[in-house]
Design a protein around this motif. Structure first.
Motif, PDB file in Angstrom:
ATOM      1  N   ASN A  84       0.841  -1.201   0.000  1.00  0.00           N
ATOM      2  CA  ASN A  84       0.000   0.000   0.000  1.00  0.00           C
ATOM      3  C   ASN A  84       0.874   1.248   0.000  1.00  0.00           C
ATOM      4  O   ASN A  84       2.062   1.188   0.297  1.00  0.00           O
ATOM      5  N   SER A  85       0.266   2.371  -0.336  1.00  0.00           N
ATOM      6  CA  SER A  85       0.976   3.665  -0.342  1.00  0.00           C
ATOM      7  C   SER A  85       2.293   3.554  -1.105  1.00  0.00           C
ATOM      8  O   SER A  85       3.350   3.978  -0.627  1.00  0.00           O
ATOM      9  N   LEU A  86       2.219   2.994  -2.283  1.00  0.00           N
ATOM     10  CA  LEU A  86       3.431   2.741  -3.061  1.00  0.00           C
ATOM     11  C   LEU A  86       4.110   4.040  -3.470  1.00  0.00           C
ATOM     12  O   LEU A  86       3.454   5.051  -3.760  1.00  0.00           O
ATOM     13  N   LYS A  87       5.432   3.985  -3.503  1.00  0.00           N
ATOM     14  CA  LYS A  87       6.258   5.128  -3.882  1.00  0.00           C
ATOM     15  C   LYS A  87       7.089   4.748  -5.114  1.00  0.00           C
ATOM     16  O   LYS A  87       7.307   3.568  -5.396  1.00  0.00           O
ATOM     17  N   ARG A  88       7.590   5.752  -5.799  1.00  0.00           N
ATOM     18  CA  ARG A  88       8.412   5.479  -6.983  1.00  0.00           C
ATOM     19  C   ARG A  88       9.602   4.599  -6.622  1.00  0.00           C
ATOM     20  O   ARG A  88       9.993   3.715  -7.404  1.00  0.00           O
ATOM     21  N   GLU A  89      10.160   4.819  -5.458  1.00  0.00           N
ATOM     22  CA  GLU A  89      11.337   4.036  -5.067  1.00  0.00           C
ATOM     23  C   GLU A  89      11.018   2.582  -4.746  1.00  0.00           C
ATOM     24  O   GLU A  89      11.933   1.786  -4.500  1.00  0.00           O
ATOM     25  N   ASP A  90       9.750   2.201  -4.762  1.00  0.00           N
ATOM     26  CA  ASP A  90       9.382   0.804  -4.589  1.00  0.00           C
ATOM     27  C   ASP A  90       9.466   0.028  -5.907  1.00  0.00           C
ATOM     28  O   ASP A  90       9.322  -1.203  -5.916  1.00  0.00           O
ATOM     29  N   SER A  91       9.676   0.730  -7.001  1.00  0.00           N
ATOM     30  CA  SER A  91       9.771   0.078  -8.306  1.00  0.00           C
ATOM     31  C   SER A  91      10.962  -0.874  -8.322  1.00  0.00           C
ATOM     32  O   SER A  91      12.086  -0.490  -7.985  1.00  0.00           O
ATOM     33  N   ALA A  92      10.704  -2.126  -8.709  1.00  0.00           N
ATOM     34  CA  ALA A  92      11.746  -3.157  -8.704  1.00  0.00           C
ATOM     35  C   ALA A  92      11.140  -4.460  -9.192  1.00  0.00           C
ATOM     36  O   ALA A  92       9.911  -4.575  -9.338  1.00  0.00           O
ATOM     37  N   ALA A 107      19.463 -14.476  10.367  1.00  0.00           N
ATOM     38  CA  ALA A 107      20.022 -13.756   9.216  1.00  0.00           C
ATOM     39  C   ALA A 107      18.991 -13.666   8.092  1.00  0.00           C
ATOM     40  O   ALA A 107      19.338 -13.778   6.915  1.00  0.00           O
ATOM     41  N   TYR A 108      17.753 -13.442   8.448  1.00  0.00           N
ATOM     42  CA  TYR A 108      16.661 -13.482   7.482  1.00  0.00           C
ATOM     43  C   TYR A 108      16.760 -12.407   6.409  1.00  0.00           C
ATOM     44  O   TYR A 108      16.144 -12.506   5.365  1.00  0.00           O
ATOM     45  N   SER A 109      17.513 -11.352   6.658  1.00  0.00           N
ATOM     46  CA  SER A 109      17.603 -10.275   5.670  1.00  0.00           C
ATOM     47  C   SER A 109      18.707 -10.533   4.638  1.00  0.00           C
ATOM     48  O   SER A 109      18.871  -9.736   3.709  1.00  0.00           O
ATOM     49  N   LYS A 110      19.447 -11.615   4.804  1.00  0.00           N
ATOM     50  CA  LYS A 110      20.534 -11.935   3.886  1.00  0.00           C
ATOM     51  C   LYS A 110      20.070 -12.921   2.826  1.00  0.00           C
ATOM     52  O   LYS A 110      19.492 -13.957   3.147  1.00  0.00           O
ATOM     53  N   ALA A 111      20.377 -12.626   1.585  1.00  0.00           N
ATOM     54  CA  ALA A 111      19.929 -13.477   0.483  1.00  0.00           C
ATOM     55  C   ALA A 111      20.513 -14.887   0.582  1.00  0.00           C
ATOM     56  O   ALA A 111      19.870 -15.862   0.177  1.00  0.00           O
ATOM     57  N   ASP A 112      21.706 -15.017   1.124  1.00  0.00           N
ATOM     58  CA  ASP A 112      22.355 -16.321   1.242  1.00  0.00           C
ATOM     59  C   ASP A 112      21.611 -17.276   2.170  1.00  0.00           C
ATOM     60  O   ASP A 112      21.860 -18.477   2.156  1.00  0.00           O
ATOM     61  N   THR A 113      20.683 -16.756   2.953  1.00  0.00           N
ATOM     62  CA  THR A 113      19.908 -17.569   3.887  1.00  0.00           C
ATOM     63  C   THR A 113      18.832 -18.381   3.174  1.00  0.00           C
ATOM     64  O   THR A 113      18.240 -19.274   3.752  1.00  0.00           O
ATOM     65  N   TYR A 114      18.604 -18.065   1.912  1.00  0.00           N
ATOM     66  CA  TYR A 114      17.505 -18.676   1.159  1.00  0.00           C
ATOM     67  C   TYR A 114      18.040 -19.586   0.062  1.00  0.00           C
ATOM     68  O   TYR A 114      18.995 -19.239  -0.628  1.00  0.00           O
ATOM     69  N   GLY A 115      17.387 -20.739  -0.081  1.00  0.00           N
ATOM     70  CA  GLY A 115      17.894 -21.721  -1.031  1.00  0.00           C
ATOM     71  C   GLY A 115      17.111 -21.812  -2.322  1.00  0.00           C
ATOM     72  O   GLY A 115      17.600 -22.332  -3.316  1.00  0.00           O
ATOM     73  N   ASP A 116      15.882 -21.307  -2.303  1.00  0.00           N
ATOM     74  CA  ASP A 116      15.037 -21.394  -3.494  1.00  0.00           C
ATOM     75  C   ASP A 116      14.435 -20.022  -3.788  1.00  0.00           C
ATOM     76  O   ASP A 116      13.955 -19.355  -2.876  1.00  0.00           O
ATOM     77  N   TRP A 117      14.440 -19.678  -5.071  1.00  0.00           N
ATOM     78  CA  TRP A 117      13.989 -18.354  -5.499  1.00  0.00           C
ATOM     79  C   TRP A 117      13.039 -18.479  -6.684  1.00  0.00           C
ATOM     80  O   TRP A 117      13.188 -19.363  -7.533  1.00  0.00           O
ATOM     81  N   GLY A 118      12.087 -17.552  -6.738  1.00  0.00           N
ATOM     82  CA  GLY A 118      11.262 -17.422  -7.911  1.00  0.00           C
ATOM     83  C   GLY A 118      11.928 -16.525  -8.938  1.00  0.00           C
ATOM     84  O   GLY A 118      12.969 -15.922  -8.669  1.00  0.00           O
ATOM     85  N   GLN A 119      11.300 -16.424 -10.098  1.00  0.00           N
ATOM     86  CA  GLN A 119      11.853 -15.603 -11.175  1.00  0.00           C
ATOM     87  C   GLN A 119      11.592 -14.123 -10.966  1.00  0.00           C
ATOM     88  O   GLN A 119      12.309 -13.279 -11.512  1.00  0.00           O
ATOM     89  N   GLY A 120      10.569 -13.817 -10.214  1.00  0.00           N
ATOM     90  CA  GLY A 120      10.270 -12.426  -9.923  1.00  0.00           C
ATOM     91  C   GLY A 120       9.137 -11.863 -10.759  1.00  0.00           C
ATOM     92  O   GLY A 120       8.791 -12.386 -11.818  1.00  0.00           O
ATOM     93  N   THR A 121       8.573 -10.770 -10.259  1.00  0.00           N
ATOM     94  CA  THR A 121       7.512 -10.047 -10.955  1.00  0.00           C
ATOM     95  C   THR A 121       7.811  -8.558 -10.869  1.00  0.00           C
ATOM     96  O   THR A 121       8.217  -8.056  -9.825  1.00  0.00           O
ATOM     97  N   GLN A 122       7.634  -7.868 -11.982  1.00  0.00           N
ATOM     98  CA  GLN A 122       7.997  -6.450 -12.057  1.00  0.00           C
ATOM     99  C   GLN A 122       6.912  -5.580 -11.436  1.00  0.00           C
ATOM    100  O   GLN A 122       5.729  -5.714 -11.746  1.00  0.00           O
ATOM    101  N   VAL A 123       7.344  -4.672 -10.596  1.00  0.00           N
ATOM    102  CA  VAL A 123       6.465  -3.638 -10.032  1.00  0.00           C
ATOM    103  C   VAL A 123       7.019  -2.288 -10.456  1.00  0.00           C
ATOM    104  O   VAL A 123       8.183  -1.989 -10.200  1.00  0.00           O
ATOM    105  N   THR A 124       6.172  -1.498 -11.093  1.00  0.00           N
ATOM    106  CA  THR A 124       6.576  -0.163 -11.538  1.00  0.00           C
ATOM    107  C   THR A 124       5.599   0.848 -10.977  1.00  0.00           C
ATOM    108  O   THR A 124       4.389   0.738 -11.197  1.00  0.00           O
ATOM    109  N   VAL A 125       6.120   1.812 -10.244  1.00  0.00           N
ATOM    110  CA  VAL A 125       5.302   2.848  -9.630  1.00  0.00           C
ATOM    111  C   VAL A 125       5.593   4.165 -10.342  1.00  0.00           C
ATOM    112  O   VAL A 125       6.734   4.623 -10.366  1.00  0.00           O
ATOM    113  N   SER A 126       4.561   4.751 -10.911  1.00  0.00           N
ATOM    114  CA  SER A 126       4.720   6.011 -11.630  1.00  0.00           C
ATOM    115  C   SER A 126       4.257   7.173 -10.762  1.00  0.00           C
ATOM    116  O   SER A 126       3.372   7.024  -9.913  1.00  0.00           O
ATOM    117  N   SER A 127       4.819   8.327 -11.026  1.00  0.00           N
ATOM    118  CA  SER A 127       4.445   9.507 -10.227  1.00  0.00           C
ATOM    119  C   SER A 127       3.286  10.250 -10.877  1.00  0.00           C
ATOM    120  O   SER A 127       2.925   9.975 -12.013  1.00  0.00           O
TER     121      SER A 127
END
Length: 127
Positions: A84-92, A107-127
């Motif tokens: 919610n309340s998306l900002k331009r800097e949330d685009s990724a 170490a939950y904030s470290k990417a190395d802690t995770y073994g399986d990843w999805g391909q991702g989905t694009q989020v684009t926030v316009s001003s």
């Protein structure tokens, strides 16, 4: 190995909302913590939020706290990210990940802690 498939990304105006979903294959989904990360062009991958196996424990990056909510439905093998309340800097590109261990690693904030990843989905926030 588990397969993770994200959906729900898109183009939204600043101040708007999106809900991302990540569906996991396999029968062990409910045993693992799940997280969302994001990566913008030219920037490093960034932790967004994590949720424990039961859904009772969650942690957020300071940049999204109070605006994003992570949740899960173990019966549907799905983890969600309500934004919610998306900002331009949330685009990724937003990707979900399954923790390598059955406990919620500190170490939950470290990417190395995770073994399986999805391909991702694009989020684009316009001003």
């Amino acid at each position: 190995q588990v397969q993770l498939v994200e959906s729900g990304g898109g183009l939204v105006q600043a101040g708007g909302s999106l809900r991302l979903s990540c569906v996991a294959s396999g029968r062990t989904f409910s045993s693992y913590a799940m997280a969302w990360f994001r990566q913008a062009p030219g920037r490093e991958r960034e932790f967004v939020a994590v949720i424990g196996w039961s859904g009772r424990t969650t942690y957020y990056a300071d940049s999204v706290k109070g605006r994003f909510t992570i949740s899960r439905d173990n019966a549907k093998n799905t983890v969600y990210l309500q934004m919610n309340s998306l900002k331009r800097e949330d685009s990724a590109v937003y990707a979900c990940a399954r923790m390598s261990t059955r406990y919620l690693d500190s170490a939950y904030s470290k990417a190395d802690t995770y073994g399986d990843w999805g391909q991702g989905t694009q989020v684009t926030v316009s001003s």
